[in-house]
Design a protein around this motif. Structure first.
Motif, PDB file in Angstrom:
ATOM      1  N   UNK A 131       0.950  -1.036   0.201  1.00 51.01           N
ATOM      2  CA  UNK A 131       0.042   0.029  -0.110  1.00 51.01           C
ATOM      3  C   UNK A 131       0.665   1.086   0.073  1.00 51.01           C
ATOM      4  N   UNK A 132       2.095   1.061   0.142  1.00 55.82           N
ATOM      5  CA  UNK A 132       2.928   2.476   0.188  1.00 55.82           C
ATOM      6  C   UNK A 132       2.924   3.331  -1.008  1.00 55.82           C
ATOM      7  N   UNK A 133       2.603   2.852  -2.462  1.00 54.40           N
ATOM      8  CA  UNK A 133       2.345   3.969  -3.498  1.00 54.40           C
ATOM      9  C   UNK A 133       0.973   4.648  -3.084  1.00 54.40           C
ATOM     10  N   UNK A 134      -0.124   3.883  -2.403  1.00 56.52           N
ATOM     11  CA  UNK A 134      -1.214   4.430  -2.448  1.00 56.52           C
ATOM     12  C   UNK A 134      -1.113   5.604  -1.318  1.00 56.52           C
ATOM     13  N   UNK A 135      -0.288   5.500  -0.204  1.00 56.19           N
ATOM     14  CA  UNK A 135      -0.243   6.291   0.858  1.00 56.19           C
ATOM     15  C   UNK A 135       0.873   7.553   0.314  1.00 56.19           C
ATOM     16  N   UNK A 136       1.817   7.251  -0.771  1.00 59.29           N
ATOM     17  CA  UNK A 136       2.543   8.340  -1.259  1.00 59.29           C
ATOM     18  C   UNK A 136       1.596   9.153  -2.041  1.00 59.29           C
ATOM     19  N   UNK A 137       0.547   8.586  -2.723  1.00 58.80           N
ATOM     20  CA  UNK A 137      -0.342   9.457  -3.373  1.00 58.80           C
ATOM     21  C   UNK A 137      -1.192  10.245  -2.616  1.00 58.80           C
ATOM     22  N   UNK A 138      -1.501   9.688  -1.430  1.00 59.03           N
ATOM     23  CA  UNK A 138      -2.249  10.662  -0.362  1.00 59.03           C
ATOM     24  C   UNK A 138      -1.452  11.723   0.031  1.00 59.03           C
ATOM     25  N   UNK A 139      -0.193  11.443   0.336  1.00 55.71           N
ATOM     26  CA  UNK A 139       0.523  12.567   0.693  1.00 55.71           C
ATOM     27  C   UNK A 139       0.605  13.762  -0.332  1.00 55.71           C
ATOM     28  N   UNK A 140       0.679  13.457  -1.523  1.00 52.64           N
ATOM     29  CA  UNK A 140       0.698  14.471  -2.582  1.00 52.64           C
ATOM     30  C   UNK A 140      -0.701  15.375  -2.674  1.00 52.64           C
TER      31      UNK A 140
END
Length: 281
Positions: free
Chosen positions: A185-194
């Motif tokens: 899920x790290x890519x999804x969390x990084x997207x949420x950061x953006x």
């Protein structure tokens, strides 16, 4: 044979960085074109989205780009990330320039596709291809709004802060010694950061927070009719701000994570007695 494998390995990494960054910009610049150019032609104007839809599409573009590239290259998709990882996480400095070129070319190609696809809408909404639709492709201080008196140095400050937040959080959620997201899920969390940065830090400079994201599309817009692409709405030379600001901000954010969090985390050693189940006799 080993050297040939190493070369092909780098080619694969660069191909992944190119493709992942291209996906990011296809969604990012694409949504801004839809909202700004397409939205200007609806009745009433603004019928194809708003700031929030832009923030969400940029975040989803990051998520999807990371999923595309992560296995081969680590999915930096951003020169500020690449430089920060080389400085603080042992990423090879020999790969920094090739990664940056691949990211920038990916952003450039994606912007050309967006420019081509939205040709009619951009021409109708802004026949002179001016500042009015320039920020479809690249950022401007205050998103081109002259009512907000932010100039290049205010935008420069903003880009340092925004990218520092980005890198601090990226290192936090990808650090295996911390509490990284599970189940890929790290890519999804990084997207949420953006998404969060866009919603909280998008006013002063359009949250480029990525030199490739800004320079590649800026160049694409310049060669396709936007003669003022290198300047802001005040006529000041502006293209350097979303390049230098994010590079400095990325180093600042990564350094802050290392100083305040990373150096206090446990090392990857066996847990002491009592922290893990004792083996059965």
């Amino acid at each position: 044979m080993a050297e040939r494998f190493k070369r092909s390995g780098l080619v694969g990494e660069l191909s992944a960085e190119f493709t992942g960054t291209m996906i990011l910009i296809l969604f990012g610049c694409g949504v801004v074109a839809q909202v700004v150019a397409g939205g200007a032609l609806t009745t009433p104007p603004g019928g194809l989205g708003n700031h929030d839809s832009i923030a969400w599409a940029w975040g989803l573009g990051v998520t999807l780009g990371v999923y595309v590239a992560a296995r081969l290259s680590g999915a930096h998709l951003n020169p500020a990330v690449t430089v920060a990882l080389a400085t603080f996480k042992g990423f090879s400095w020999k790969k920094v320039a090739p990664y940056v070129v691949a990211q920038t070319v990916g952003a450039f190609v994606a912007a050309l596709i967006v420019r081509w696809n939205y040709t009619e809408a951009l021409a109708k909404a802004d026949p002179g291809h001016t500042i009015k639709t320039q920020f479809v492709f690249s950022t401007l201080p205050a998103n081109g709004n002259p009512n907000l008196p932010v100039h290049e140095w205010g935008a420069f400050r903003d880009q340092i802060i925004g990218t520092a937040i980005l890198l601090l959080l990226i290192l936090a959620v990808t650090d295996l010694l911390n509490t990284p997201p599970g189940a890929n899920l790290a890519p999804f969390i990084v997207g949420l950061i953006v998404v969060a940065i866009g919603m909280a830090w998008g006013t002063n400079a359009g949250y480029a927070i990525n030199p490739a994201r800004d320079f590649g599309p800026r160049l694409a817009s310049f060669i396709t009719g936007y003669g003022t692409a290198w300047r802001d709405q005040y006529g000041n030379l502006y293209f350097w701000v979303p390049i230098v600001g994010p590079l400095l901000g990325g180093l600042l954010g990564a350094g802050l994570y290392k100083i305040f969090v990373g150096r206090f985390l446990p090392t990857a050693e066996p847990e002491p007695p009592g922290r893990v189940p004792a083996p059965e006799e």
